[in-house]
Design an enzyme around this catalytic site. Sequence first.
Site, short mmCIF file in Angstrom:
data_model
loop_
_atom_site.label_atom_id
_atom_site.label_comp_id
_atom_site.label_asym_id
_atom_site.label_seq_id
_atom_site.Cartn_x
_atom_site.Cartn_y
_atom_site.Cartn_z
N ARG A 193 0.85 -1.20 0.00
CA ARG A 193 0.00 0.00 0.00
C ARG A 193 0.87 1.24 0.00
NH1 ARG A 193 -5.97 0.15 0.68
NH2 ARG A 193 -6.24 -1.94 -0.13
N THR A 217 -1.08 7.58 -0.56
CA THR A 217 -2.39 7.49 -1.25
C THR A 217 -3.25 6.34 -0.70
OG1 THR A 217 -1.56 5.96 -2.91
CG2 THR A 217 -1.33 8.30 -3.40
N ASP A 237 4.99 -13.93 12.32
CA ASP A 237 5.16 -13.49 10.93
C ASP A 237 5.53 -14.70 10.06
OD1 ASP A 237 6.51 -12.56 8.48
OD2 ASP A 237 6.25 -10.57 9.36
N ASP A 241 8.70 -14.29 7.77
CA ASP A 241 9.97 -14.36 8.52
C ASP A 241 10.25 -15.79 8.97
OD1 ASP A 241 10.66 -11.74 8.24
OD2 ASP A 241 9.90 -11.11 10.21
N1 URA Z 1 1.05 -11.70 8.49
C1 URA Z 1 1.71 -12.65 9.20
O1 URA Z 1 2.67 -13.23 8.72
N2 URA Z 1 1.29 -12.92 10.45
C2 URA Z 1 0.23 -12.30 11.01
O2 URA Z 1 -0.12 -12.62 12.15
C3 URA Z 1 -0.44 -11.33 10.26
C4 URA Z 1 -0.01 -11.04 9.00
#
Ligand code: URA
Length: 209
Positions: free
Chosen positions: A104, A108, A200, A203
């Site tokens: 995003r 904008t 995440d 990651d």
């Molecule tokens: N993206 C992720 O990798 N984990 C989340 O909890 C939310 C978005």
Amino acid sequence: MGTVHVLDHPLIQHKLTHIRDKNTGTKDFRELVNEIAMLMAFEITRNLPLQETTIETPVQEAKANVLAGKKIGLIPILRAGLGMVDGMVRLIPAAKVGHVGLYRDPETLEPVEYYIKLPSDISERELIVLDPMLATGGSAADAIHSLKKRGAKQIRLVCIVAAPEGVERIKKEHPDVDIYLAALDEGLDDKAYIVPGLGDAGDRLFGTK
Ligand code: URA
């Protein structure tokens, strides 16, 4: 209205518990995400059309079914969606794979596609959009808009863990898209992480923490 399917097969749930565990390292996380994707592929291909053919078994001639050759496109959303591709392709080897990457614009707030490469015949394919985490639903909703803009007509969304907020957003913006999940979690925290979630996913897949 798109339907939400929670695929609660015991093998999927078992593997999901391991990827939720913060002590699961990158190698196991990556393997498990692929295994979950493969099991989800098994469930979502349940309705693929078949056609009858005739074969010779060692005993006699027999009528038997083969896949009717429905064209499928897998569309991982960069980058975490990549973690689901190998597992899906193991069960759907003839699938073509397209990629969508977007962010995003902070000013904008419009989605910007920084990478998009799709099979040329997406309008004839059933597209399966892949993203392990459906949090706010922003990336998935934007990716689906990008695909529709380029002619996609049949789209399904496959995520491993979702928050209700993300599901609602997809239902609102894309009521024609069915959603397939391994788990529907409680919600989002103030950083838009899914709770309890698994952290995440990108990651953890790529070891970039
Ligand atoms: N993206 C992720 O990798 N984990 C989340 O909890 C939310 C978005």
